[in-house]
Motif scaffolding. Structure first.
Motif: not given
Length: 374
Positions: A3-7, A23-35, A39-43, A54-55
């Motif tokens: 939700t944070l990323i989508k908002n 639409d394509d750009l939004h989906d690509e950014m979402y995938d990259d940001l979520f991943e 990674d940042i959260k766990h590391t 930070k992402a």
């Protein structure tokens, strides 16, 4: 986190006219940001909020990428989107064919229209122009020949129009039917229009230069393919090339089911290689690189100044690797059939091999962000 990323993305995109490119750009950014945020959260053991912030920072100036890809809404003007009904017969305003005897180079230029180039079994190049406005004096394509070069120029329509004109790739303003026997050089230049190349199996050389628009390539085979663009997107699928070079300032490039050797360089945006066969390099200053390989034929090099790198390799492969991040994390997942051996194993750097290190090398380096091989 979702939700944070989508908002945050909603706020960045809300002032722009909806389009398939956005639409394509939004989906690509979402995938990259979520991943990246995961990674940042766990590391770094951060909260969802801190990880998402930070992402976004690591992805660079997303607002600039969006601005150069989309059209901003205006409260002072209307925006119309014209969609052509494929069931209706379009009016042809120009039609002619040309011999390519002793022609080894074709140059084509246009501004903001939709152009499509397809293959034909005919011995002659055929040019068909369709009416896209109700104007009686709509400018016609100009075709000229000099020595071994054929030039096609589609003049810009300088009449004032209201709103946004969005042409359908299936209904181009200009249709070029290129003979299968032509194996020379095909050069194209355009500003903010769209160009689609379909079923060109000629093994020709091609260069495309554009400012902000869309280049789409389907089922084509090139000996050499080069593209340079300021902002916009390149989408290539089910195609192959011996060598390919792409340089862009901002935007996106996506290769799907493509085979060849490539070199891709971008300032900001995203690079996606999906189910590709081949080898090469991909560099982005601010943004992300996602690469999924069906088969690797030689060394791979990836780098990002600020952003994320994710490389998926066949799990039966064996290779040497070098991963480094100045202020981020690196990871090689234990998904491979062969044993992973480390010479250096830290959160910010990994050096070693998976099985036999002589098959090929993989290098992934980022100044700020994450790099993952799986």
């Amino acid at each position: 986190m979702d939700t944070l990323i989508k908002n945050k993305l909603t706020q960045l995109f809300k002032d722009y006219v909806p389009s398939s490119d956005l639409d394509d750009l939004h989906d690509e950014m979402y995938d990259d940001l979520f991943e990246s945020a995961n990674d940042i959260k766990h590391t770094e053991q951060l909260s969802d909020q801190e990880s998402v912030v930070k992402a976004f920072q690591q992805m660079g100036d997303l607002a600039d990428v969006i601005a150069k890809t989309g059209t901003k809404k205006s409260s002072h003007s209307f925006a119309f989107e014209f969609v052509f009904d494929s069931k209706k017969q379009q009016k042809i305003i120009y039609e002619d064919d040309f011999s390519l005897e002793k022609i080894d180079q074709i140059d084509m230029s246009f501004k903001s229209d939709a152009v499509r180039i397809v293959s034909t079994s005919s011995e002659k190049l055929k040019v068909t122009q369709y009416a896209k406005t109700n104007l009686l004096n709509e400018p016609l394509v100009q075709v000229s020949r000099k020595n071994s070069r054929l030039t096609l120029l589609l003049p810009e329509n300088h009449h004032i129009t209201i709103g946004l004109f969005a042409s359908d790739l299936q209904q181009p303003k200009l249709l070029i039917e290129l003979p299968q026997r032509f194996t020379g050089q095909l050069n194209t230049r355009f500003s903010s229009g769209s160009l689609r190349l379909s079923n060109l199996q000629n093994k020709l050389s091609s260069e495309a230069h554009f400012t902000s628009g869309l280049l789409q390539i389907d089922k084509c085979f090139f000996s050499n393919f080069n593209s340079i663009f300021s902002s916009g997107s390149v989408k290539i699928k089910q195609s192959s090339f011996e060598n390919s070079n792409t340089n862009f300032s901002s935007g996106s490039i996506r290769l799907k089911d493509v085979e060849g050797r490539y070199a891709i360089q971008g300032s900001s945006g995203s690079i996606h290689l999906d189910n590709v066969i081949g080898a090469g390099s991909a560099t982005i200053r601010s943004g992300s690189v996602h690469a999924s390989f069906q088969k690797v034929t030689d060394d791979l090099n990836f780098s990002a100044a600020s952003g994320s790198l994710k490389i998926h390799l066949p799990h039966e492969d064996q290779f040497s690797f070098k991963l480094a991040s100045r202020s981020g994390s690196v990871k090689i997942r234990d998904n491979f059939n062969a044993e992973i051996n480390f010479d250096i194993d830290s959160n910010s750097g990994k050096l070693g091999s998976v099985g036999d290190p002589t098959q090929y090398r993989v290098s992934a380096q980022t100044a700020s962000g994450s790099a993952v091989i799986d």
